[in-house]
Design a protein around this motif. Structure first.
Motif, PDB file in Angstrom:
ATOM      1  N   MET A   1       0.839  -1.188   0.000  1.00 49.72           N
ATOM      2  CA  MET A   1       0.000   0.000   0.000  1.00 49.72           C
ATOM      3  C   MET A   1       0.885   1.254   0.000  1.00 49.72           C
ATOM      4  O   MET A   1       2.042   1.212   0.384  1.00 49.72           O
ATOM      5  N   GLU A   2       0.270   2.356  -0.384  1.00 48.91           N
ATOM      6  CA  GLU A   2       1.004   3.607  -0.432  1.00 48.91           C
ATOM      7  C   GLU A   2       1.291   4.112   0.979  1.00 48.91           C
ATOM      8  O   GLU A   2       0.653   3.713   1.941  1.00 48.91           O
ATOM      9  N   SER A   3       2.274   5.012   1.071  1.00 48.03           N
ATOM     10  CA  SER A   3       2.611   5.582   2.371  1.00 48.03           C
ATOM     11  C   SER A   3       1.469   6.477   2.845  1.00 48.03           C
ATOM     12  O   SER A   3       0.646   6.934   2.060  1.00 48.03           O
ATOM     13  N   GLU A   4       1.479   6.726   4.131  1.00 52.49           N
ATOM     14  CA  GLU A   4       0.436   7.565   4.708  1.00 52.49           C
ATOM     15  C   GLU A   4       0.813   9.017   4.546  1.00 52.49           C
ATOM     16  O   GLU A   4       1.792   9.479   5.107  1.00 52.49           O
ATOM     17  N   GLU A   5       0.041   9.714   3.747  1.00 52.21           N
ATOM     18  CA  GLU A   5       0.254  11.131   3.539  1.00 52.21           C
ATOM     19  C   GLU A   5      -0.846  11.901   4.244  1.00 52.21           C
ATOM     20  O   GLU A   5      -1.798  11.323   4.749  1.00 52.21           O
ATOM     21  N   SER A   6      -0.706  13.197   4.233  1.00 50.65           N
ATOM     22  CA  SER A   6      -1.725  14.058   4.808  1.00 50.65           C
ATOM     23  C   SER A   6      -2.981  14.010   3.938  1.00 50.65           C
ATOM     24  O   SER A   6      -2.900  13.968   2.713  1.00 50.65           O
TER      25      SER A   6
END
Length: 158
Positions: A1-6
Protein backbone atom coordinates in the motif's frame (compact mmCIF):
# COMPACT_ATOMS: atom_id res chain seq x y z
CA UNK A 1 0.00 0.00 0.00
CA UNK A 2 1.00 3.61 -0.43
CA UNK A 3 2.61 5.58 2.37
CA UNK A 4 0.44 7.57 4.71
CA UNK A 5 0.25 11.13 3.54
CA UNK A 6 -1.72 14.06 4.81
CA UNK A 7 -5.40 13.97 3.86
CA UNK A 8 -6.99 17.42 4.39
CA UNK A 9 -9.05 18.74 5.94
CA UNK A 10 -7.07 18.04 9.08
CA UNK A 11 -8.17 18.13 12.70
CA UNK A 12 -9.13 20.13 14.63
CA UNK A 13 -12.41 20.29 12.72
CA UNK A 14 -14.90 23.13 12.52
CA UNK A 15 -18.39 22.87 11.00
CA UNK A 16 -17.15 23.53 7.46
CA UNK A 17 -14.13 21.21 7.51
CA UNK A 18 -16.15 18.46 9.21
CA UNK A 19 -18.79 18.67 6.45
CA UNK A 20 -16.04 18.62 3.80
CA UNK A 21 -14.55 15.49 5.37
CA UNK A 22 -17.93 13.74 5.34
CA UNK A 23 -18.61 14.60 1.68
CA UNK A 24 -15.12 13.45 0.66
CA UNK A 25 -15.76 10.11 2.39
CA UNK A 26 -19.15 9.77 0.70
CA UNK A 27 -17.66 10.52 -2.72
CA UNK A 28 -14.86 7.99 -2.20
CA UNK A 29 -17.19 5.21 -1.02
CA UNK A 30 -19.45 5.82 -4.03
CA UNK A 31 -16.53 4.93 -6.32
CA UNK A 32 -16.69 1.40 -4.86
CA UNK A 33 -12.90 1.19 -5.26
CA UNK A 34 -11.63 -0.69 -2.18
CA UNK A 35 -7.99 0.33 -2.60
CA UNK A 36 -8.81 4.00 -3.17
CA UNK A 37 -11.15 4.06 -0.17
CA UNK A 38 -8.61 2.31 2.07
CA UNK A 39 -6.09 5.12 1.55
CA UNK A 40 -8.24 7.46 3.66
CA UNK A 41 -7.49 5.26 6.71
CA UNK A 42 -4.28 4.81 8.67
CA UNK A 43 -2.38 1.60 7.99
CA UNK A 44 -3.36 0.44 11.50
CA UNK A 45 -6.96 1.68 11.35
CA UNK A 46 -9.45 -0.26 13.47
CA UNK A 47 -13.08 -0.75 12.47
CA UNK A 48 -16.22 -2.27 13.80
CA UNK A 49 -18.71 -2.65 10.98
CA UNK A 50 -21.93 -4.28 12.17
CA UNK A 51 -20.55 -7.45 13.81
CA UNK A 52 -17.19 -7.51 12.01
CA UNK A 53 -13.93 -6.27 13.49
CA UNK A 54 -11.38 -5.10 10.94
CA UNK A 55 -7.75 -4.09 11.48
CA UNK A 56 -5.50 -2.38 8.97
CA UNK A 57 -5.72 -1.46 5.31
CA UNK A 58 -5.37 -4.99 3.92
CA UNK A 59 -8.43 -6.11 5.89
CA UNK A 60 -10.28 -2.92 4.88
CA UNK A 61 -9.66 -3.70 1.19
CA UNK A 62 -10.79 -7.32 1.65
CA UNK A 63 -13.91 -6.23 3.54
CA UNK A 64 -14.90 -3.58 0.98
CA UNK A 65 -14.34 -5.94 -1.97
CA UNK A 66 -16.68 -8.48 -0.31
CA UNK A 67 -19.21 -5.77 0.56
CA UNK A 68 -19.45 -4.35 -2.94
CA UNK A 69 -19.43 -7.82 -4.44
CA UNK A 70 -22.78 -8.53 -2.74
CA UNK A 71 -24.26 -5.00 -2.38
CA UNK A 72 -24.91 -4.28 -6.06
CA UNK A 73 -25.74 -0.87 -7.58
CA UNK A 74 -24.64 0.69 -4.29
CA UNK A 75 -25.47 4.40 -3.79
CA UNK A 76 -24.59 6.18 -0.52
CA UNK A 77 -25.39 9.50 1.15
CA UNK A 78 -23.60 10.57 4.35
CA UNK A 79 -24.48 13.53 6.56
CA UNK A 80 -22.57 15.10 9.42
CA UNK A 81 -24.35 14.65 12.74
CA UNK A 82 -21.83 16.42 15.00
CA UNK A 83 -18.11 17.02 15.36
CA UNK A 84 -15.32 17.48 17.86
CA UNK A 85 -11.63 18.28 17.63
CA UNK A 86 -10.59 14.99 15.97
CA UNK A 87 -13.89 13.09 15.92
CA UNK A 88 -16.96 13.14 13.70
CA UNK A 89 -20.35 11.48 14.12
CA UNK A 90 -22.06 10.71 10.83
CA UNK A 91 -25.40 9.29 9.81
CA UNK A 92 -25.80 7.62 6.44
CA UNK A 93 -28.18 5.77 4.18
CA UNK A 94 -27.35 3.62 1.20
CA UNK A 95 -29.40 1.67 -1.30
CA UNK A 96 -28.40 -1.56 -3.00
CA UNK A 97 -29.72 -4.85 -4.28
CA UNK A 98 -28.58 -8.42 -3.84
CA UNK A 99 -27.89 -10.99 -6.59
CA UNK A 100 -31.56 -12.06 -6.51
CA UNK A 101 -32.66 -8.48 -7.31
CA UNK A 102 -34.09 -7.67 -3.87
CA UNK A 103 -33.59 -4.00 -2.95
CA UNK A 104 -32.55 -2.65 0.44
CA UNK A 105 -32.09 0.71 2.11
CA UNK A 106 -29.44 0.51 4.83
CA UNK A 107 -29.53 3.12 7.61
CA UNK A 108 -26.59 3.69 9.91
CA UNK A 109 -24.47 5.77 12.20
CA UNK A 110 -20.69 6.00 12.30
CA UNK A 111 -18.24 7.38 14.81
CA UNK A 112 -14.92 8.43 13.28
CA UNK A 113 -11.62 9.33 14.95
CA UNK A 114 -8.79 10.93 12.96
CA UNK A 115 -5.03 11.06 13.31
CA UNK A 116 -3.34 14.44 13.00
CA UNK A 117 -2.59 13.80 9.31
CA UNK A 118 -6.32 13.61 8.52
CA UNK A 119 -6.45 9.83 8.04
CA UNK A 120 -9.15 7.95 9.91
CA UNK A 121 -7.73 5.75 12.64
CA UNK A 122 -10.99 4.40 14.04
CA UNK A 123 -14.41 3.74 12.51
CA UNK A 124 -17.37 2.31 14.42
CA UNK A 125 -20.48 1.63 12.31
CA UNK A 126 -23.93 0.42 13.31
CA UNK A 127 -26.21 -0.45 10.36
CA UNK A 128 -29.77 -1.72 9.87
CA UNK A 129 -31.17 -2.97 6.56
CA UNK A 130 -34.70 -2.23 5.39
CA UNK A 131 -36.21 -4.15 2.46
CA UNK A 132 -37.67 -1.77 -0.14
CA UNK A 133 -39.34 -2.09 -3.52
CA UNK A 134 -37.33 -1.02 -6.55
CA UNK A 135 -39.95 1.64 -7.32
CA UNK A 136 -39.36 3.16 -3.84
CA UNK A 137 -35.66 3.82 -4.43
CA UNK A 138 -34.55 7.43 -3.89
CA UNK A 139 -30.88 7.23 -4.96
CA UNK A 140 -31.00 6.99 -8.75
CA UNK A 141 -27.91 8.82 -10.00
CA UNK A 142 -25.38 7.05 -12.28
CA UNK A 143 -22.65 5.01 -10.60
CA UNK A 144 -20.08 7.20 -8.83
CA UNK A 145 -20.28 10.25 -6.57
CA UNK A 146 -23.67 11.82 -5.88
CA UNK A 147 -24.34 14.83 -8.13
CA UNK A 148 -24.00 18.19 -6.39
CA UNK A 149 -27.67 19.02 -7.03
CA UNK A 150 -29.01 15.75 -5.58
CA UNK A 151 -30.60 16.26 -2.15
CA UNK A 152 -28.94 14.94 0.97
CA UNK A 153 -30.56 12.91 3.72
CA UNK A 154 -32.33 15.84 5.36
CA UNK A 155 -33.63 17.06 1.98
CA UNK A 156 -35.01 13.59 1.26
CA UNK A 157 -36.66 13.35 4.68
CA UNK A 158 -34.51 10.39 5.73
Amino acid sequence: MESEESRPPLPPFDADTAAQKVRAAEDAWNTQDPVKVSLAYTSESRWRNRDEFIAGRDEIVEFLARKWGRELDYRLIKELWTYGESRLAVRFVYEWHDAAGSWFRSHGNENWEFAGNGLMQRRVASINDQAIREKDRLFRWPSGPRPADHPGLTGLGL
